[in-house]
Each structure stands twice: as structure tokens, then as C-alpha cells.
Design an enzyme around this catalytic site. Structure first.
Site, mmCIF file in Angstrom:
data_model
loop_
_atom_site.group_PDB
_atom_site.id
_atom_site.type_symbol
_atom_site.label_atom_id
_atom_site.label_comp_id
_atom_site.label_asym_id
_atom_site.label_seq_id
_atom_site.Cartn_x
_atom_site.Cartn_y
_atom_site.Cartn_z
ATOM 1 N N GLU A 81 1.668 14.364 3.293
ATOM 2 C CA GLU A 81 0.574 15.092 2.638
ATOM 3 C C GLU A 81 -0.092 16.116 3.548
ATOM 4 O OE1 GLU A 81 -1.928 12.986 -0.108
ATOM 5 O OE2 GLU A 81 -0.629 11.225 -0.086
ATOM 6 N N THR A 100 -0.569 16.109 6.690
ATOM 7 C CA THR A 100 -1.307 15.601 7.851
ATOM 8 C C THR A 100 -0.498 15.719 9.140
ATOM 9 O OG1 THR A 100 -0.498 13.335 7.522
ATOM 10 C CG2 THR A 100 -2.563 13.946 6.425
ATOM 11 N N TYR A 108 1.560 1.812 -14.582
ATOM 12 C CA TYR A 108 0.731 3.017 -14.674
ATOM 13 C C TYR A 108 -0.434 2.716 -15.614
ATOM 14 C CZ TYR A 108 -0.193 8.066 -14.835
ATOM 15 O OH TYR A 108 -0.751 9.324 -14.708
#
Length: 506
Positions: A227, A229, A406
Site C-alpha cells: 500500500e 508504504t 463479505y
């Protein structure tokens, strides 16, 4: 460019650009041109948050979860990204890579005036390799445009998330995403075989697209899912598949959720390769099957889609029908599946948010042995939070060892001072119970900002390893600080400050 061109900026919390940021903007304009350096507050405001529901709740009240980005930069090449990162490092100004803002965990929210790299100008397919079934593509290409271009050549990426038309290929890899056909093609980490990425020191990492390796830990897996980082992904090489020549969609009505889960488990553990498997609980089934008699006595729906060469599709469909009969399932017309497919890329969350509701979705994974118990436990606890609290779930990514649950959670319109603590408790229940049942807190949305508090529970000692890797690769904490459970920089705002404040008076 000399060091004199770059001065340490202040961390603007919002409002007009700080004087020091003007100096940084000038330095960046020398690399990408002034037109690709966005400094106006209205332009930067469009990058202040993604589709994180919590951020959208606060935006309804005119509040930000984080800050404005100090600058927004729009590079066109990997070399430009590398030069911009070098400028940022010299200025000690943190950087956030941005695809198109479709994430739902706050992964691109600035917490202290970070500089945003908008990757969307890097939007081209560079090569389609039909001999090896690979495609090389720039990270900022829109997912819908990417899939459309591949379809025109007779191929599919196999990665078709609900966010297809509002996401980027680089964003898929950055958050370790999963598409709606993952049961056949795998998640994005199974599809990406090579990449280019810029490291915090400005060097370019290149991973060659090869079938397999046995040369130590996978550097590719370290970057995919990080992500932004650890690195800014600029280019990807992915597997592609020929579009299937045949397809058969089966819709079943089943007596219980347990029967539906048993059917999916049998399909995957037998070694079949369905394109889609979607199971719906009673609430979600009801909204999709109004007027269909089969669901009166069997209130749970399963959609199973087989694809490939015609003889294989016919054989697999026959096996699935046998399995379905063994769990007392009845095959029905395909209307519910056809309706879903026609709207598969439309977000339901936004429709509820626009009506003032507090709607959120949480996707977790769990082994088959715990799937039914996890659902029951979370449903019971959410129901106790508020008389109108909504909880429902479907299972749309299935594997031999388990399933993705989900969940949709929703509160009716109410004052935010009441809603935000309940919303926080919903997340604590769903995530805490997932860990207690031996599951993972995320399947395909990533972790971003919002899941940071649970990353130690997810990884245990492994989180210490990840923090050491982050500190070694990015000692300045330059790339996307405060995400994935990594520490923010000094002076960062608290994104959750309004959960316990009097949010009625923003």
C-alpha cells in the site's frame, strides 16, 4: 537541481499552501512541469480522502479525517517518480501514492500534509505478450479501460473487482486486491508476476516476470500489498487468459446457509474451477429473489458459473448439479444472477450514504470449519447494538481451505455523536471475532488506515518483522506514514478524534 532548490516544508493541515510548500512546488515543477503540480486548495481537496465510509460520514458534516495533501504531483514516467521521491527525501516531506481513490480503508488519507503522487497519467499498456500470456502495463491505467483493451484482443485480466471502472491496476496490486472471479484466476498476488517500483531512496526496483523462483523470500510479495508504504509501484507485468469459449451459470435455492457453504466447499475441494461462486444469506437472497417460488422454502441462494472449453464446462456443470442435489438444493432460473452481472460494478454503499445512512462493508477470511460460527457470532452481537442495526453477508471468494465472508453493516440516519461510537463497535466486533475464530481481518480491501489497530493481532510476531523491514527500507518514514499499522510521523493528526468528541459542533 541543487539542495538550495529544496527547503523543509511545514505540514499544512488545510487552507492555503504554506510558503515553504511553494518552494517545494517550484522544485517539483522543474521535473514534471508546472501544470502537473496542483497547489490550489480546491484541487488538493479532491485528494483528501478515498471512499473510506468513516471519512464520508465526516465529510457530510464538513469535517476531514486527515488533512489536505501539501501538494499533488502528476508524474508521467518511472524516472519522474524517482526524481520526485528524491526531492521529497531531501526535503523530508512524506509521500503518498494515489491511484484513483477507490479504496475503502483510508489508505491514501494524508495525516500531516503529505505530498500526493497521482499516478493516473501513467495509463498505457506497454506490451501484450501472447506467447507467454503476459501483459505489461503502467500502474495508473484505469481498470475498466485495461480490461476492455484486453477483451478487444481476446483476453481477460481475470481480475474484475466491483471497483473495476473506478480503480487502477497499480491500486489493485498495492492493496493486494481480489476480483469477483478469484476462485478461478486467483487474487492479484497470484496474477502479478513482475513489476517496477520506486524505493524511498529514489532507486528503481525491477522484478522480472518469471514463472517461479527458489531464491530466498519473495521480494514481489513484499511489495504487492504494501500500500505504498515500502515502494511506489509504477509498472506491472500480469498474467492474462484467453476469454473462455463457453460458460454456464447455475442458480440454486438452498435450505440453509450451512448447506450453501457445504456446496461451495465441495466444489473447491473436488478441484473444479468455477469462474464465479456467490452465496447469499437469507437477507441478501430475499432482496434478489422477490416473486421466485423456489426461495419460499429454500431462502438461501448460490450462484455458480463454470467457464472454459465447452466439454469441460458441461462436465463441471453436471458435477455441480450432483453436489447441489446432495444438499437439497433446487436449481432455478438465472434471473438473479443476470441482474447481478448487469450491475456488478456499481457500489451499493454509495447509494446508502447518499440517503444519510451509515453503511459499511467488511470482508474477512476464515477456514471452512469456522465459517458458520463466525457469521452467527457477529450477527448476534451486531443485533444487540441498536434496534435498527443491519447485518447481512455473502460469500463470493471461495477456496479449498476456506472462504471470504463479505459483510454489510448499516445504521439508519441519526446524529453522528451517536452513530460513530456504534460504527466503531461494529468494526471491533467483526474484526475481533474474526481473529478469535482464527481468520484474517482482510481479504481484498487491504488494511490502509482503518485496520491499523488490528495489524498486531493479525500478524503477531510477524508485525515486528514488517516494522523492521519498513524502518530499514524507509528510515525517514517517508512513504505513506501511519498506514498498515506502521507509525505516523510526528505532528500527524488523530484520524479518530471525532469518535468521542462533540461532533455535532464541527
Amino acid at each position: 537541481m541543487s539542495d538550495d532548490d529544496i527547503r523543509r516544508p511545514t505540514r499544512a493541515q488545510g487552507g492555503p499552501l504554506a510558503l515553504q510548500d511553494h518552494d517545494l512546488a517550484t522544485a517539483c515543477a522543474k521535473i514534471i512541469g508546472a501544470d502537473n503540480v496542483l497547489t490550489e486548495e480546491t484541487a488538493r481537496d479532491g485528494y483528501a480522502h478515498d471512499r473510506l465510509p468513516y471519512a464520508n460520514f465526516r465529510a457530510r458534516e464538513g469535517a476531514r479525517v486527515g488533512t489536505l495533501p501539501g501538494l499533488v504531483l502528476r508524474p508521467r514516467t518511472t524516472d519522474e517518480v524517482a526524481h520526485l521521491v528524491s526531492v521529497a527525501a531531501k526535503a523530508d516531506h512524506p509521500v503518498i501514492a494515489y491511484g484513483s481513490g477507490s479504496g475503502v480503508l483510508g489508505g491514501i488519507i494524508p495525516l500531516g500534509g503529505e505530498m500526493t503522487l497521482d499516478m493516473q497519467r501513467m495509463d498505457q499498456i506497454l506490451e501484450i505478450d501472447t506467447e507467454n500470456n503476459l501483459v505489461r502495463v503502467e500502474a495508473g491505467m484505469n481498470g475498466g479501460a485495461f480490461e476492455e483493451a484486453l477483451n478487444a484482443k481476446g483476453y481477460t485480466s481475470g481480475h474484475l473487482p466491483q471497483s473495476l471502472t473506478i480503480s487502477t491496476v497499480g491500486g489493485w496490486a498495492a492493496c493486494r486486491g481480489g476480483g469477483q472471479e478469484s476462485s478461478r484466476y486467483g487474487k492479484i498476488e497470484n496474477i502479478v508476476v513482475g513489476l517496477k517500483a520506486v524505493l524511498p531512496d529514489g532507486r528503481v526496483l525491477e522484478i522480472r516476470p518469471l514463472p517461479k523462483r527458489a531464491t530466498g523470500p519473495s521480494i514481489l510479495d513484499l511489495i504487492v500489498g504494501s500500500e505504498g508504504t515500502l515502494a511506489v509501484i509504477t509498472e506491472l507485468t500480469l498474467r492474462i487468459w484467453k476469454l473462455p469459449e463457453a460458460e454456464e451459470a447455475l442458480v440454486f435455492a438452498l435450505p440453509t446457509r450451512q448447506a450453501a457453504l457445504a456446496l461451495a466447499k465441495r466444489i473447491m475441494q473436488t478441484g473444479l474451477h468455477p469462474r464465479i461462486v456467490r452465496l447469499y444469506d437469507e437477507k441478501e437472497t430475499k432482496g434478489r429473489t422477490e416473486g421466485m417460488d423456489a426461495f419460499a422454502a429454500r431462502p438461501v441462494m448460490a450462484n455458480v458459473v463454470l467457464a472454459g472449453e465447452a466439454p469441460i464446462v458441461a462436465a463441471e456443470a453436471a458435477v455441480v448439479r450432483e453436489f447441489a442435489a446432495e444438499v437439497d438444493a433446487v436449481e432455478t432460473e438465472s434471473t438473479p444472477f443476470d441482474a447481478w452481472r448487469a450491475h456488478r460494478y456499481i457500489s451499493i454503499t454509495k447509494q446508502w450514504l447518499d440517503k444519510g445512512y451509515y453503511n459499511d462493508t467488511i470482508e474477512v477470511t476464515v477456514n471452512w470449519t469456522q465459517a458458520a460460527a463466525l457469521y452467527d457470532t457477529i450477527a448476534a452481537q451486531v443485533a444487540e447494538l441498536h434496534e435498527d442495526a443491519h447485518f447481512s453477508a455473502h460469500w463470493s471468494h471461495v477456496y479449498p481451505e476456506g472462504v471470504c465472508q463479505y459483510m454489510t453493516l448499516r445504521l439508519p440516519p441519526m446524529d453522528q455523536s451517536k452513530a460513530l461510537p456504534i460504527h466503531a463497535r461494529m468494526w471491533e466486533i467483526a474484526t475481533g471475532e474474526t481473529l478469535a475464530h482464527g481468520g484474517s481481518i482482510a481479504h481484498h480491501h487491504g488494511s490502509g488506515l482503518f485496520r491499523g489497530a488490528w495489524m498486531d493481532g493479525e500478524h503477531g510476531v510477524g508485525m515486528d518483522i514488517l516494522r523492521r523491514i519498513k524502518a530499514a527500507i524507509d528510515p525517514q518514514n517517508l512513504f505513506n506514514p501511519g498506514k498498515l499499522g506502521f507509525p505516523p510521523r510526528a505532528g500527524a493528526v488523530d484520524p479518530y478524534r471525532d469518535r468521542h468528541a462533540d461532533v455535532a459542533n464541527v
